[in-house]
Design a protein around this motif. Sequence first.
Motif, PDB file in Angstrom:
ATOM      1  N   LEU A 125       0.846  -1.187   0.000  1.00  0.00           N
ATOM      2  CA  LEU A 125       0.000   0.000   0.000  1.00  0.00           C
ATOM      3  C   LEU A 125       0.885   1.241   0.000  1.00  0.00           C
ATOM      4  CD1 LEU A 125      -2.859  -0.734   2.537  1.00  0.00           C
ATOM      5  CD2 LEU A 125      -3.044  -0.383   0.080  1.00  0.00           C
ATOM      6  N   THR A 126       0.529   2.189  -0.842  1.00  0.00           N
ATOM      7  CA  THR A 126       1.237   3.461  -0.837  1.00  0.00           C
ATOM      8  C   THR A 126       0.378   4.480  -0.105  1.00  0.00           C
ATOM      9  OG1 THR A 126       0.243   4.297  -2.880  1.00  0.00           O
ATOM     10  CG2 THR A 126       2.247   2.937  -3.105  1.00  0.00           C
ATOM     11  N   TYR A 127       0.981   5.590   0.208  1.00  0.00           N
ATOM     12  CA  TYR A 127       0.282   6.685   0.879  1.00  0.00           C
ATOM     13  C   TYR A 127      -0.930   7.117   0.053  1.00  0.00           C
ATOM     14  CZ  TYR A 127      -0.391  11.443   2.663  1.00  0.00           C
ATOM     15  OH  TYR A 127      -0.917  12.602   3.173  1.00  0.00           O
ATOM     16  N   ARG A 128      -0.749   7.270  -1.238  1.00  0.00           N
ATOM     17  CA  ARG A 128      -1.827   7.778  -2.092  1.00  0.00           C
ATOM     18  C   ARG A 128      -2.914   6.745  -2.347  1.00  0.00           C
ATOM     19  NH1 ARG A 128       2.778  10.877  -4.863  1.00  0.00           N
ATOM     20  NH2 ARG A 128       2.528  12.928  -3.907  1.00  0.00           N
ATOM     21  N   VAL A 129      -2.583   5.479  -2.414  1.00  0.00           N
ATOM     22  CA  VAL A 129      -3.620   4.445  -2.519  1.00  0.00           C
ATOM     23  C   VAL A 129      -4.460   4.458  -1.242  1.00  0.00           C
ATOM     24  CG1 VAL A 129      -4.076   1.960  -2.638  1.00  0.00           C
ATOM     25  CG2 VAL A 129      -2.379   2.979  -4.151  1.00  0.00           C
ATOM     26  N   THR A 130      -3.794   4.599  -0.119  1.00  0.00           N
ATOM     27  CA  THR A 130      -4.501   4.656   1.164  1.00  0.00           C
ATOM     28  C   THR A 130      -5.449   5.852   1.207  1.00  0.00           C
ATOM     29  OG1 THR A 130      -2.632   3.587   2.248  1.00  0.00           O
ATOM     30  CG2 THR A 130      -4.193   4.733   3.671  1.00  0.00           C
ATOM     31  N   GLN A 131      -5.024   6.986   0.654  1.00  0.00           N
ATOM     32  CA  GLN A 131      -5.896   8.152   0.610  1.00  0.00           C
ATOM     33  C   GLN A 131      -7.173   7.862  -0.181  1.00  0.00           C
ATOM     34  OE1 GLN A 131      -3.191  11.124  -1.032  1.00  0.00           O
ATOM     35  NE2 GLN A 131      -3.275  12.213   0.913  1.00  0.00           N
ATOM     36  N   VAL A 132      -7.031   7.220  -1.322  1.00  0.00           N
ATOM     37  CA  VAL A 132      -8.199   6.916  -2.163  1.00  0.00           C
ATOM     38  C   VAL A 132      -9.090   5.890  -1.474  1.00  0.00           C
ATOM     39  CG1 VAL A 132      -8.956   5.944  -4.365  1.00  0.00           C
ATOM     40  CG2 VAL A 132      -7.057   7.572  -4.311  1.00  0.00           C
ATOM     41  N   VAL A 133      -8.509   4.846  -0.933  1.00  0.00           N
ATOM     42  CA  VAL A 133      -9.297   3.790  -0.285  1.00  0.00           C
ATOM     43  C   VAL A 133     -10.023   4.323   0.953  1.00  0.00           C
ATOM     44  CG1 VAL A 133      -9.137   1.582   0.930  1.00  0.00           C
ATOM     45  CG2 VAL A 133      -7.906   1.905  -1.211  1.00  0.00           C
ATOM     46  N   SER A 134      -9.361   5.181   1.718  1.00  0.00           N
ATOM     47  CA  SER A 134      -9.964   5.697   2.953  1.00  0.00           C
ATOM     48  C   SER A 134     -10.823   6.941   2.725  1.00  0.00           C
ATOM     49  CB  SER A 134      -8.875   6.026   3.976  1.00  0.00           C
ATOM     50  OG  SER A 134      -8.129   7.163   3.546  1.00  0.00           O
TER      51      SER A 134
ATOM     52  N   MET B 273      -7.608  -5.147  -7.741  1.00  0.00           N
ATOM     53  CA  MET B 273      -6.262  -5.110  -7.174  1.00  0.00           C
ATOM     54  C   MET B 273      -5.849  -6.479  -6.645  1.00  0.00           C
ATOM     55  SD  MET B 273      -6.406  -1.497  -5.132  1.00  0.00           S
ATOM     56  CE  MET B 273      -4.693  -1.402  -4.617  1.00  0.00           C
ATOM     57  N   LEU B 274      -6.797  -7.145  -5.997  1.00  0.00           N
ATOM     58  CA  LEU B 274      -6.497  -8.470  -5.443  1.00  0.00           C
ATOM     59  C   LEU B 274      -6.410  -9.537  -6.517  1.00  0.00           C
ATOM     60  CD1 LEU B 274      -8.790  -8.321  -2.295  1.00  0.00           C
ATOM     61  CD2 LEU B 274      -6.291  -8.134  -2.363  1.00  0.00           C
ATOM     62  N   GLY B 275      -6.984  -9.242  -7.689  1.00  0.00           N
ATOM     63  CA  GLY B 275      -7.031 -10.220  -8.770  1.00  0.00           C
ATOM     64  C   GLY B 275      -5.709 -10.497  -9.447  1.00  0.00           C
ATOM     65  N   SER B 276      -4.884  -9.471  -9.605  1.00  0.00           N
ATOM     66  CA  SER B 276      -3.602  -9.686 -10.270  1.00  0.00           C
ATOM     67  C   SER B 276      -2.615  -8.580  -9.915  1.00  0.00           C
ATOM     68  CB  SER B 276      -3.778  -9.719 -11.794  1.00  0.00           C
ATOM     69  OG  SER B 276      -4.013  -8.426 -12.309  1.00  0.00           O
ATOM     70  N   GLU B 277      -1.357  -8.909 -10.054  1.00  0.00           N
ATOM     71  CA  GLU B 277      -0.314  -7.925  -9.778  1.00  0.00           C
ATOM     72  C   GLU B 277      -0.383  -6.785 -10.794  1.00  0.00           C
ATOM     73  OE1 GLU B 277       4.465  -7.854  -8.946  1.00  0.00           O
ATOM     74  OE2 GLU B 277       3.347  -9.721  -8.723  1.00  0.00           O
ATOM     75  N   ARG B 278      -0.721  -7.109 -12.032  1.00  0.00           N
ATOM     76  CA  ARG B 278      -0.869  -6.096 -13.082  1.00  0.00           C
ATOM     77  C   ARG B 278      -1.954  -5.083 -12.701  1.00  0.00           C
ATOM     78  NH1 ARG B 278      -3.879  -7.152 -18.353  1.00  0.00           N
ATOM     79  NH2 ARG B 278      -3.728  -5.143 -19.380  1.00  0.00           N
ATOM     80  N   ASN B 279      -3.075  -5.580 -12.217  1.00  0.00           N
ATOM     81  CA  ASN B 279      -4.153  -4.682 -11.792  1.00  0.00           C
ATOM     82  C   ASN B 279      -3.741  -3.851 -10.586  1.00  0.00           C
ATOM     83  OD1 ASN B 279      -5.732  -5.636 -13.851  1.00  0.00           O
ATOM     84  ND2 ASN B 279      -7.119  -6.796 -12.544  1.00  0.00           N
ATOM     85  N   TRP B 280      -3.031  -4.480  -9.657  1.00  0.00           N
ATOM     86  CA  TRP B 280      -2.561  -3.755  -8.474  1.00  0.00           C
ATOM     87  C   TRP B 280      -1.696  -2.579  -8.920  1.00  0.00           C
ATOM     88  CZ3 TRP B 280      -3.424  -4.895  -3.224  1.00  0.00           C
ATOM     89  CH2 TRP B 280      -2.755  -4.046  -2.328  1.00  0.00           C
ATOM     90  N   GLU B 281      -0.777  -2.833  -9.828  1.00  0.00           N
ATOM     91  CA  GLU B 281       0.115  -1.782 -10.323  1.00  0.00           C
ATOM     92  C   GLU B 281      -0.662  -0.701 -11.068  1.00  0.00           C
ATOM     93  OE1 GLU B 281       3.276  -1.330  -9.534  1.00  0.00           O
ATOM     94  OE2 GLU B 281       3.117  -3.113  -8.284  1.00  0.00           O
TER      95      GLU B 281
END
Length: 141
Positions: free
Chosen positions: A12-21, A86-94
């Motif tokens: 998790l990055t800082y900015r992903v956390t911002q979007v998720v939260s 995101m959980l489906g594949s590393e490509r999607n996570w990236e």
Amino acid sequence: MDEWVDRSKGALTYRVTQVVSGHGCFGHYLHKIQREPEPQCHECGAADDTAQHTLEECNRWAVERAALRATTGVADLSLRSIIAAMLGSERNWEAVTSFCEEIMSQKEAAERVREAAADALPLRRRRQGRGRRAYARLEPQ
């Protein structure tokens, strides 16, 4: 939730956390913490700038959103769908991480410009807490 906690890939990055939260440079959140007079979107003028608005609706991010959809194959960009992708594949996570980094870095830069504006409302200006003042004293003039 178990899938998210037990995942074997993706930091998790800082900015992903911002979007998720939803706790980031979103008008809704900034209004909630009394940094904005209104919760509106500075990019498109929508009445309520939330993380979901940024993910699915704001015209300002249409190009980035189209690239995210093309890479992930996800048409529905609800938070639930994004997390599943995101959980489906590393490509999607990236792809999601890249989207969040790009969008949030631009939203943060725009927020800094609004804070620094000479005509900024006092509630918009960057607060100078004890930590900031102490650090400022250490900087060479």
